[in-house]
Design a protein around this motif. Structure first.
Motif, PDB file in Angstrom:
ATOM      1  N   ARG A 146       0.837  -1.204   0.000  1.00 21.05           N
ATOM      2  CA  ARG A 146       0.000   0.000   0.000  1.00 21.05           C
ATOM      3  C   ARG A 146       0.875   1.259   0.000  1.00 21.05           C
ATOM      4  N   GLU A 147       1.966   1.245   0.758  1.00 20.83           N
ATOM      5  CA  GLU A 147       2.878   2.390   0.771  1.00 20.83           C
ATOM      6  C   GLU A 147       3.494   2.618  -0.607  1.00 20.83           C
ATOM      7  N   ILE A 148       3.882   1.535  -1.272  1.00 25.56           N
ATOM      8  CA  ILE A 148       4.482   1.647  -2.600  1.00 25.56           C
ATOM      9  C   ILE A 148       3.481   2.222  -3.595  1.00 25.56           C
ATOM     10  N   LEU A 149       2.259   1.720  -3.547  1.00 23.32           N
ATOM     11  CA  LEU A 149       1.239   2.188  -4.485  1.00 23.32           C
ATOM     12  C   LEU A 149       0.842   3.630  -4.205  1.00 23.32           C
ATOM     13  N   ASP A 150       0.785   4.010  -2.937  1.00 19.81           N
ATOM     14  CA  ASP A 150       0.418   5.392  -2.599  1.00 19.81           C
ATOM     15  C   ASP A 150       1.503   6.382  -3.014  1.00 19.81           C
ATOM     16  N   ALA A 151       2.754   5.905  -3.080  1.00 19.51           N
ATOM     17  CA  ALA A 151       3.871   6.775  -3.465  1.00 19.51           C
ATOM     18  C   ALA A 151       4.179   6.685  -4.954  1.00 19.51           C
ATOM     19  N   ARG A 152       3.377   5.973  -5.687  1.00 26.51           N
ATOM     20  CA  ARG A 152       3.649   5.728  -7.104  1.00 26.51           C
ATOM     21  C   ARG A 152       3.641   7.022  -7.907  1.00 26.51           C
ATOM     22  N   ILE A 153       4.576   7.121  -8.852  1.00 21.76           N
ATOM     23  CA  ILE A 153       4.620   8.260  -9.752  1.00 21.76           C
ATOM     24  C   ILE A 153       4.386   7.782 -11.174  1.00 21.76           C
ATOM     25  N   GLU A 154       3.933   8.677 -12.031  1.00 16.87           N
ATOM     26  CA  GLU A 154       3.653   8.319 -13.411  1.00 16.87           C
ATOM     27  C   GLU A 154       4.943   8.048 -14.176  1.00 16.87           C
ATOM     28  N   GLY A 155       4.821   7.225 -15.181  1.00 23.98           N
ATOM     29  CA  GLY A 155       5.948   6.951 -16.053  1.00 23.98           C
ATOM     30  C   GLY A 155       6.703   5.677 -15.743  1.00 23.98           C
TER      31      GLY A 155
END
Length: 283
Positions: A51-60
């Motif tokens: 969940r932390e990884i997905l919440d911090a996800r950036i485009e590209g």
């Protein structure tokens, strides 16, 4: 979930270092694994990390897929609760069958159905027809354990299930399926041969378990220059035949009809040039 994902890299979801390496590996998609790769006592921590990884996800970056635990188990229910509203491209559902998919929330993310049981292989048309399913994947290890078959180096044991999964995908009009992982990470020749076998049956991608597998898989599933040149020649010949009032054409000594045209167009789509005018300058 976007189409054309060819290399999909599994990574244990409880190992932040490996996850970060996977995100930088160049894979088309990263599969954060909450199922087989995670010990029971580590699953809660793995969910929090995902969940932390997905919440911090950036485009590209690569597409983000999460393999959940089976939704008929409490772990799977907890996975879905934690992932609710998360920025992910798809969930991968293990041991997929129509019954298993029926346990998912109606508003769940797009689904990749992982077919890895005898029941799943026999009922795969129903899996592919589920409106939430965008793609299928075949799993070999669990399937062999379920059937009692041998994981052969020539993969004759996979001919029937691969064919079933590929046919079901085509019949349902969804993207070509994802092939089994190659379990020997040092066997480049075997990986290339396995990729060729699955591609010949209609698969369009292969899952990987190590970054070193990404290059050979990408090469195996990406049309080469000769393939593209031939596809362009087929399209040009067919279009000219249509202008002249004919339903078929020839390229060299080979007949070109509508099915041959469709195959050529698929090659160009995979190559990323079909949206542009079909000329050799596109190469």
């Amino acid at each position: 979930m976007r189409e054309g994902l060819c290399t999909l890299l599994f990574v244990p979801a409880d190992d932040a270092r490996k996850v970060n390496k996977a995100l930088e590996s160049g894979a088309d998609a990263v599969i954060l694994d909450l199922e087989d790769a995670i010990a029971p006592q580590a699953k809660d921590n793995a969910r929090r990390l995902v969940r932390e990884i997905l919440d911090a996800r950036i485009e590209g970056g690569p597409a983000m897929i999460v393999r959940i635990n089976a939704p008929d188990k409490r772990w799977g229910v907890s996975d879905l609760e934690v992932l609710s509203g998360a920025a992910l491209d798809a969930i991968m559902v293990p041991k997929a069958t129509p019954r298993m998919l029926g346990l998912l929330p109606l508003t769940c993310p797009p689904v990749i159905g992982l077919v890895e049981t005898a029941e799943g292989v026999e009922e795969v048309p129903g899996v592919a027809a589920d409106p939430r399913v965008v793609r299928l994947m075949l799993g070999s290890a669990d399937l062999a354990a379920d059937v009692g078959s041998e994981l052969r180096t020539d993969e004759l044991d996979l001919l029937y299930p691969r064919s079933r999964v590929a046919m079901a995908s085509a019949a349902a009009g969804i993207e070509g399926p994802i092939d089994v992982v190659h379990l020997d990470i040092t066997d480049d020749d075997g990986l290339v041969a396995a990729s060729g076998r699955s591609r010949s049956l209609g698969f369009t991608a292969k899952a990987c378990i190590h970054p070193r597998q990404l290059g050979p898989v990408k090469d195996a599933f990406t049309p080469g220059e000769d393939d593209i040149v031939h596809a362009l020649a087929v399209v040009e010949a067919y279009e000219q035949a249509q202008i002249n009032g004919h339903g078929v054409a020839t390229v060299g000594t080979k007949l070109v009809d509508l099915p041959v045209l469709r195959r050529a167009q698929r090659t160009l789509t995979i190559s990323g040039i079909s949206a542009r005018p079909l000329t050799k300058e596109n190469l």
